[in-house]
Structure formats: C-alpha cells, structure tokens
Design a protein around this motif. Structure first.
Motif, PDB file in Angstrom:
ATOM      1  N   ASN A 199      35.223 -24.438  -0.620  1.00  0.00           N
ATOM      2  CA  ASN A 199      35.708 -22.989  -0.046  1.00  0.00           C
ATOM      3  C   ASN A 199      34.839 -21.978  -0.904  1.00  0.00           C
ATOM      4  OD1 ASN A 199      36.614 -23.776  -2.631  1.00  0.00           O
ATOM      5  ND2 ASN A 199      39.029 -23.361  -2.194  1.00  0.00           N
ATOM      6  N   SER A 200      33.843 -22.204  -1.238  1.00  0.00           N
ATOM      7  CA  SER A 200      32.910 -21.236  -1.992  1.00  0.00           C
ATOM      8  C   SER A 200      32.745 -20.039  -1.245  1.00  0.00           C
ATOM      9  CB  SER A 200      31.779 -21.751  -2.599  1.00  0.00           C
ATOM     10  OG  SER A 200      30.875 -20.750  -3.195  1.00  0.00           O
ATOM     11  N   PRO A 201      33.021 -18.949  -1.758  1.00  0.00           N
ATOM     12  CA  PRO A 201      32.642 -17.547  -0.982  1.00  0.00           C
ATOM     13  C   PRO A 201      31.255 -17.228  -0.875  1.00  0.00           C
ATOM     14  CG  PRO A 201      33.330 -16.824  -3.251  1.00  0.00           C
ATOM     15  CD  PRO A 201      33.692 -18.384  -3.038  1.00  0.00           C
ATOM     16  N   VAL A 202      30.275 -17.833  -1.562  1.00  0.00           N
ATOM     17  CA  VAL A 202      28.941 -17.786  -1.608  1.00  0.00           C
ATOM     18  C   VAL A 202      28.213 -18.761  -0.544  1.00  0.00           C
ATOM     19  CG1 VAL A 202      26.628 -18.075  -3.133  1.00  0.00           C
ATOM     20  CG2 VAL A 202      28.995 -17.095  -4.033  1.00  0.00           C
ATOM     21  N   ARG A 203      27.662 -18.071   0.574  1.00  0.00           N
ATOM     22  CA  ARG A 203      27.364 -18.925   1.400  1.00  0.00           C
ATOM     23  C   ARG A 203      26.024 -18.571   1.986  1.00  0.00           C
ATOM     24  NH1 ARG A 203      33.156 -19.447   4.867  1.00  0.00           N
ATOM     25  NH2 ARG A 203      34.120 -20.554   3.269  1.00  0.00           N
ATOM     26  N   PRO A 204      24.952 -18.787   1.576  1.00  0.00           N
ATOM     27  CA  PRO A 204      23.590 -18.409   1.751  1.00  0.00           C
ATOM     28  C   PRO A 204      22.974 -18.715   3.391  1.00  0.00           C
ATOM     29  CG  PRO A 204      23.276 -20.166   0.216  1.00  0.00           C
ATOM     30  CD  PRO A 204      24.990 -19.851   0.337  1.00  0.00           C
ATOM     31  N   VAL A 205      22.653 -17.880   3.852  1.00  0.00           N
ATOM     32  CA  VAL A 205      21.801 -18.096   4.987  1.00  0.00           C
ATOM     33  C   VAL A 205      20.621 -18.997   4.876  1.00  0.00           C
ATOM     34  CG1 VAL A 205      20.800 -17.047   7.048  1.00  0.00           C
ATOM     35  CG2 VAL A 205      22.851 -15.972   6.105  1.00  0.00           C
ATOM     36  N   VAL A 206      20.131 -19.815   5.696  1.00  0.00           N
ATOM     37  CA  VAL A 206      18.987 -20.791   5.692  1.00  0.00           C
ATOM     38  C   VAL A 206      18.328 -20.433   6.858  1.00  0.00           C
ATOM     39  CG1 VAL A 206      18.264 -23.053   5.338  1.00  0.00           C
ATOM     40  CG2 VAL A 206      20.254 -22.556   4.198  1.00  0.00           C
ATOM     41  N   ASN A 207      17.212 -19.844   6.588  1.00  0.00           N
ATOM     42  CA  ASN A 207      16.070 -19.635   7.804  1.00  0.00           C
ATOM     43  C   ASN A 207      15.282 -20.695   8.167  1.00  0.00           C
ATOM     44  OD1 ASN A 207      17.110 -16.751   8.065  1.00  0.00           O
ATOM     45  ND2 ASN A 207      16.052 -16.610   6.013  1.00  0.00           N
ATOM     46  N   GLU A 208      14.671 -20.753   9.229  1.00  0.00           N
ATOM     47  CA  GLU A 208      13.626 -21.513   9.813  1.00  0.00           C
ATOM     48  C   GLU A 208      12.707 -21.831   8.782  1.00  0.00           C
ATOM     49  OE1 GLU A 208      12.656 -20.698  13.626  1.00  0.00           O
ATOM     50  OE2 GLU A 208      14.442 -20.555  14.573  1.00  0.00           O
ATOM     51  N   GLY A 209      12.220 -22.840   8.561  1.00  0.00           N
ATOM     52  CA  GLY A 209      11.307 -23.424   7.650  1.00  0.00           C
ATOM     53  C   GLY A 209      11.753 -23.627   6.270  1.00  0.00           C
ATOM     54  N   GLU A 210      12.742 -23.105   6.174  1.00  0.00           N
ATOM     55  CA  GLU A 210      13.357 -23.334   4.654  1.00  0.00           C
ATOM     56  C   GLU A 210      14.136 -24.602   4.511  1.00  0.00           C
ATOM     57  OE1 GLU A 210      14.524 -18.813   2.716  1.00  0.00           O
ATOM     58  OE2 GLU A 210      15.849 -19.792   4.132  1.00  0.00           O
ATOM     59  N   ILE A 211      14.310 -25.158   3.121  1.00  0.00           N
ATOM     60  CA  ILE A 211      14.705 -26.713   2.834  1.00  0.00           C
ATOM     61  C   ILE A 211      15.783 -26.623   2.132  1.00  0.00           C
ATOM     62  CG2 ILE A 211      14.009 -28.909   1.665  1.00  0.00           C
ATOM     63  CD1 ILE A 211      11.044 -28.340   2.580  1.00  0.00           C
ATOM     64  N   VAL A 212      16.909 -27.392   2.221  1.00  0.00           N
ATOM     65  CA  VAL A 212      17.980 -27.236   1.704  1.00  0.00           C
ATOM     66  C   VAL A 212      17.861 -28.619   0.689  1.00  0.00           C
ATOM     67  CG1 VAL A 212      20.457 -27.662   1.637  1.00  0.00           C
ATOM     68  CG2 VAL A 212      19.543 -25.982   2.941  1.00  0.00           C
ATOM     69  N   THR A 213      18.078 -28.585  -0.499  1.00  0.00           N
ATOM     70  CA  THR A 213      18.166 -29.888  -1.511  1.00  0.00           C
ATOM     71  C   THR A 213      19.537 -30.351  -1.715  1.00  0.00           C
ATOM     72  OG1 THR A 213      15.955 -29.312  -2.003  1.00  0.00           O
ATOM     73  CG2 THR A 213      17.245 -31.047  -3.316  1.00  0.00           C
ATOM     74  N   LEU A 214      19.998 -31.355  -1.394  1.00  0.00           N
ATOM     75  CA  LEU A 214      21.406 -32.049  -1.468  1.00  0.00           C
ATOM     76  C   LEU A 214      21.168 -33.383  -2.510  1.00  0.00           C
ATOM     77  CD1 LEU A 214      22.795 -32.112   2.110  1.00  0.00           C
ATOM     78  CD2 LEU A 214      22.957 -30.304   0.391  1.00  0.00           C
ATOM     79  N   ARG A 215      22.257 -33.403  -3.401  1.00  0.00           N
ATOM     80  CA  ARG A 215      22.133 -34.415  -4.521  1.00  0.00           C
ATOM     81  C   ARG A 215      23.607 -34.478  -5.248  1.00  0.00           C
ATOM     82  NH1 ARG A 215      17.197 -31.650  -7.265  1.00  0.00           N
ATOM     83  NH2 ARG A 215      16.697 -34.142  -7.686  1.00  0.00           N
TER      84      ARG A 215
END
Length: 251
Positions: A199-215
């Motif tokens: 429920n974090s209020p920080v919610r960055p926008v992820v644009n086309e071509g960008e990569i999200v790393t999950l771990r």
C-alpha cells in the motif's frame, strides 16, 4: 520499553499500553518496537516505514472483532510475560531506474491505463521466459503475501520461495514459484505501467523500454505475534462465510 504507536483509533489502545510496560517514544527518543493498531494495511505500512524495528500488530476491535483469546489486553499482557513469538518474514523488492520499493506482501507492475493492456517481456535469471505477455500486470509475492493478491490471481498459496503471478494475461503463461535467489526482469514493451508495492504511496511510472527488477528483498520484517494477528477464530468473526485457512497455516 519505548514504542512507536501507529494505526487508527489509537485512543482505544493507549490506556492499555502500560499492561506491556510500553511508553510512547517522545521527540528525540528512539523506539525499540512499533505497535500497529489496525488491520493488514497498518502492518504493511509499518514494515515499509520502520524496516529496522520489530513490529507487534494488534487488530482494531472496532473493525475486526477479536476472539476471547486475543483481546487487546490479553495480547499486551502476554507480550510483557515473554509469551509472544517473534517471526522473521522475508520481504520483496521491486526496482526501476533509481527507485527501489520494498513490500511485505508483494510488488506488482500494473497497466497504468485500465482500458489498455500492458505488454511486457519476462526474463528469469537472465533467460527469456516469455517474449511478450499481454495482460493487466505481473508481480512477485512473498510467502506471507501468497495468501493475498497472489492467491486471488492464482487460486493457490505456497510455503517456500517467491511467487510470480500473471494477472489476466491473454497468453497461457504459468504462475511460478521460484527459489529465493531468483531475479526477474520485466521489460515494458507497450505501456506505460505503474509499480505498486503493497500500500505504498510511492508508485513510479514505468515507461516503454524500461525494466523492472523483482527479487527477494535484503530486508526482513520481524513480527511479534503473527499467529495471534492471523488467528482463524478471529478471522471467522470478521468473515463468517469465508473458507478456513489450511491447518497449521499462521501466515
């Protein structure tokens, strides 16, 4: 013990703090413990905002009826007597650009425009898993979080590892339970997307071509009395028609 008290309806629990020998930390004082008074959201927020402190979650009886064994007074007295178990819970992280979010339950990349699907590519430990998936989003859950949003998507739970779930994908991709050391990269092919951690209020926008790393995160939440907080009898009072949790499941 000096504590930080967070949540709602704090006037209900403040008169009882002395039962556990608690005193709220004043300005300039360092708390040793966070006590949350509320529901799951209060616990998730405390795990995010106070990563260095253990947490004692107590449900707010106004919104979550408690069974006789877990009335607030009884829980505080048990803590003072040393009968409350401390459980470490691994957290999840999601990073994009220079922003890293940490979550107790899960981190999800969602489509930002609810009327348009997200297209994304998935790599696991550097190897291509799916070249292009079309759907509402994808996310990674902890063991604790597997009973939350992950379960609503996959209709399953898990006891070890980390869980990767695909929300409303048009392709046939399997939800995965991976080892804790796995690294998942999500590249946005068509977006934008939005990264959400609990429920974090920080919610960055992820644009086309960008990569999200999950771990799995390098943070571990330390929770006192999670078995009390997740008590099946208390849950039955909150959700009379719900299916019971599996026997022995305290998450």
């Amino acid at each position: 013990m000096k504590i930080r008290l967070v949540g709602k309806n704090l006037e209900d629990i403040r008169p009882l703090l002395a039962l556990a020998d608690f005193a709220e930390a004043g300005e300039g004082e360092t708390p040793e413990l966070v006590v949350t008074h509320g529901g799951d959201g209060a616990l998730l927020g405390a795990a995010r905002d106070y990563p260095q402190l253990p947490i004692l979650p107590v449900r707010d009886a106004r919104t979550a009826p408690l069974c006789p064994r877990h009335e607030c007074r009884i829980q505080l007295e048990a803590f003072r007597a040393g009968r409350t178990r401390l459980l470490p819970l691994p957290m999840i992280s999601g990073a994009v650009r220079d922003v890293t979010l940490h979550a107790l339950n899960d981190v999800f990349l969602h489509n930002m425009d609810r009327s348009s699907a997200l297209r994304y590519r998935v790599r696991i430990n550097g190897e291509l898993y799916a070249n292009e998936v079309v759907g509402d989003g994808v996310g990674l859950a902890s063991v604790h979080g597997s009973t939350a949003y992950y379960k609503s998507i996959t209709h399953s739970i898990f006891r070890v590892g980390i869980g990767l779930a695909f929300s409303n994908s048009t392709e046939e991709v399997s939800h995965l339970v991976l080892s804790e050391s796995s690294v998942i990269e999500i590249e946005v092919v068509r977006g934008p997307g939005i990264l959400i951690a609990d429920n974090s209020p920080v919610r960055p926008v992820v644009n086309e071509g960008e990569i999200v790393t999950l771990r799995q995160s390098d943070r571990t939440a330390r929770i006192y009395g999670l078995d009390n907080f997740m008590c099946p009898a208390c849950r039955a009072l909150r959700h009379p028609g719900a299916n019971p949790r599996p026997v022995g499941w305290t998450f």
